[in-house]
Scaffold this motif. Structure first.
Motif, PDB file in Angstrom:
ATOM      1  N   LYS A  65       1.666  32.735  42.240  1.00  0.00           N
ATOM      2  CA  LYS A  65       2.887  33.291  42.831  1.00  0.00           C
ATOM      3  C   LYS A  65       4.116  32.478  42.455  1.00  0.00           C
ATOM      4  CE  LYS A  65       0.904  35.732  46.731  1.00  0.00           C
ATOM      5  NZ  LYS A  65       0.219  35.399  48.000  1.00  0.00           N
ATOM      6  N   GLN A  66       3.933  31.168  42.470  1.00  0.00           N
ATOM      7  CA  GLN A  66       5.056  30.306  42.100  1.00  0.00           C
ATOM      8  C   GLN A  66       5.521  30.592  40.683  1.00  0.00           C
ATOM      9  OE1 GLN A  66       3.324  26.401  43.779  1.00  0.00           O
ATOM     10  NE2 GLN A  66       5.477  25.920  43.433  1.00  0.00           N
ATOM     11  N   LEU A  67       4.554  30.784  39.803  1.00  0.00           N
ATOM     12  CA  LEU A  67       4.897  31.116  38.421  1.00  0.00           C
ATOM     13  C   LEU A  67       5.626  32.460  38.365  1.00  0.00           C
ATOM     14  CD1 LEU A  67       1.605  29.968  36.673  1.00  0.00           C
ATOM     15  CD2 LEU A  67       3.863  29.157  36.071  1.00  0.00           C
ATOM     16  N   HIS A  68       5.042  33.441  39.026  1.00  0.00           N
ATOM     17  CA  HIS A  68       5.626  34.782  38.998  1.00  0.00           C
ATOM     18  C   HIS A  68       7.051  34.794  39.536  1.00  0.00           C
ATOM     19  CE1 HIS A  68       1.498  36.978  38.725  1.00  0.00           C
ATOM     20  NE2 HIS A  68       1.928  36.534  37.568  1.00  0.00           N
ATOM     21  N   SER A  69       7.277  33.991  40.543  1.00  0.00           N
ATOM     22  CA  SER A  69       8.609  33.977  41.152  1.00  0.00           C
ATOM     23  C   SER A  69       9.679  33.537  40.151  1.00  0.00           C
ATOM     24  CB  SER A  69       8.621  33.079  42.384  1.00  0.00           C
ATOM     25  OG  SER A  69       8.629  31.733  41.981  1.00  0.00           O
ATOM     26  N   GLN A  70       9.271  32.866  39.109  1.00  0.00           N
ATOM     27  CA  GLN A  70      10.228  32.481  38.065  1.00  0.00           C
ATOM     28  C   GLN A  70       9.945  33.291  36.790  1.00  0.00           C
ATOM     29  OE1 GLN A  70      12.260  29.429  38.453  1.00  0.00           O
ATOM     30  NE2 GLN A  70      11.485  28.968  40.502  1.00  0.00           N
ATOM     31  N   SER A  71       9.235  34.389  36.970  1.00  0.00           N
ATOM     32  CA  SER A  71       8.803  35.267  35.879  1.00  0.00           C
ATOM     33  C   SER A  71       8.049  34.562  34.752  1.00  0.00           C
ATOM     34  CB  SER A  71       9.959  36.126  35.351  1.00  0.00           C
ATOM     35  OG  SER A  71      11.006  35.359  34.870  1.00  0.00           O
ATOM     36  N   TYR A  72       7.164  33.688  35.150  1.00  0.00           N
ATOM     37  CA  TYR A  72       6.171  33.162  34.220  1.00  0.00           C
ATOM     38  C   TYR A  72       4.827  33.779  34.579  1.00  0.00           C
ATOM     39  CZ  TYR A  72       9.556  29.533  33.011  1.00  0.00           C
ATOM     40  OH  TYR A  72      10.662  28.869  32.594  1.00  0.00           O
TER      41      TYR A  72
ATOM     42  N   LEU B 115       5.616  22.829  32.139  1.00  0.00           N
ATOM     43  CA  LEU B 115       6.019  23.944  32.990  1.00  0.00           C
ATOM     44  C   LEU B 115       5.662  23.681  34.452  1.00  0.00           C
ATOM     45  CD1 LEU B 115       7.073  26.868  33.243  1.00  0.00           C
ATOM     46  CD2 LEU B 115       4.776  27.656  32.671  1.00  0.00           C
TER      47      LEU B 115
ATOM     48  N   GLU C  91       8.002  21.242  35.926  1.00  0.00           N
ATOM     49  CA  GLU C  91       9.301  21.814  36.285  1.00  0.00           C
ATOM     50  C   GLU C  91       9.232  22.577  37.602  1.00  0.00           C
ATOM     51  OE1 GLU C  91      10.883  24.248  33.084  1.00  0.00           O
ATOM     52  OE2 GLU C  91      10.682  22.492  31.775  1.00  0.00           O
ATOM     53  N   LEU C  92       8.125  23.254  37.793  1.00  0.00           N
ATOM     54  CA  LEU C  92       7.956  24.037  39.021  1.00  0.00           C
ATOM     55  C   LEU C  92       7.503  23.160  40.195  1.00  0.00           C
ATOM     56  CD1 LEU C  92       6.156  27.203  37.627  1.00  0.00           C
ATOM     57  CD2 LEU C  92       8.568  26.931  38.180  1.00  0.00           C
TER      58      LEU C  92
END
Lengths: 158, 158
Positions: free
Chosen positions: B10-17, B65, B68-69
């Motif tokens: 979800k964390q990735l998706h929230s930054q469109s990764y 990545l 960064e997150l």
DNA sequence: GGGTTATTTATAATTGTTATAATTAATAGA
DNA sequence: TCTATTAATTATAACAATTATAAATAACCC
């Protein structure tokens, strides 16, 4: 200055190392740039100005030696290069750093700050603390001011 | 485990990764070796066991990545390699480390410890603290015991 | 002075990391 | 579904920081 060189010379001699001209030049550069957190490369370039025949490897070896003797502290701010900091006269502990994430400036804190925390670690975790590294990342005073100034002058409306 | 993967996804998706299979394999290795302070190379070798076709560069990029997150923290104990530590669930601050200078073991401290010190830094130096790195170097509990044991059994006379 | 050891220089090698170009996979719109 | 576009990956080359090596030089001791 000469006094501190003399002292470092004695420290070297006490472990049967010599203060060669190259080593002395390196130490002088460190003394003259005490606030600057120089990398090995930085030191090399500065030493080269006063002793152009010196080699990079010698600078590396000298910094390594000074580090073993606790004359300098080797630090790493995570940018891929090691930096070298003269330990202040009489200081027994590693000083702390404030790294600004805006402008990259590095300030030093000489005060110990960690006395309390260290005894907590010793008591609670049974770990015998010999040294520490503490770095804060954040916004330095002058960058804070700039942000305020910018916000004010642009008259931002929300 | 699955729960934490889901969360990271979800964390990735929230930054469109995206959580690609390679990224997932990397995250799983980190989860399975949470106590270990792995280097990028370590992670690469472990990931390769479950997904042999993965490239080193991908591991590096994934770790960058995740860093960064703020899913992982990138740390450096001065041995020339960066290490990657999963941030504990719900933890907002960087945890601290106890590095043993005898055996090289690295223990973690989750407790904050620095609250007091940070407000002192903010007040006294006007520095707005955003993050910190704190590492203690010293002798761990078990190495202390060994020293005592050795001293006792050899019946040292002076 | 002659022999030994420490130190330095110049350079090559090594290591950790990052950049590049080509390929593949995923995604969105017609 | 086909196609265009973008994102991600692979393999490899490049890079940068550091360390090792061999030859030359300097310092030291008998």
């Amino acid at each position: 200055m000469e006094h501190r060189i003399e002292k470092i010379k004695k420290q070297l001699h006490s472990q049967s190392y010599k203060l060669t001209p190259q080593r002395e030049a390196t130490v002088r550069v460190l003394l003259e740039n005490e606030e600057d957190h120089l990398s090995a490369e930085d030191v090399y370039l500065l030493v080269k100005e006063k002793a152009p025949e010196i080699g990079l490897a010698t600078v590396y070896r000298t910094l390594e030696l000074l580090s073993e003797l606790k004359v300098v502290d080797k630090i790493n701010f995570g940018d891929g290069v090691s930096r070298f900091d003269l330990r202040k006269e009489g200081a027994t502990h590693f000083h702390h750093h404030l790294v600004c994430i805006e402008c990259g400036s590095v300030a030093e804190i000489e005060e110990d700050l960690l006395g309390e925390v260290e005894s907590q670690v010793e008591n609670q975790w049974g770990f015998e603390v010999k040294d520490h590294r503490l770095t804060f990342h954040g916004i330095c005073k002058s960058c804070q001011k700039q942000t305020v100034a910018a916000t004010t002058t642009t008259h931002m409306e929300q």
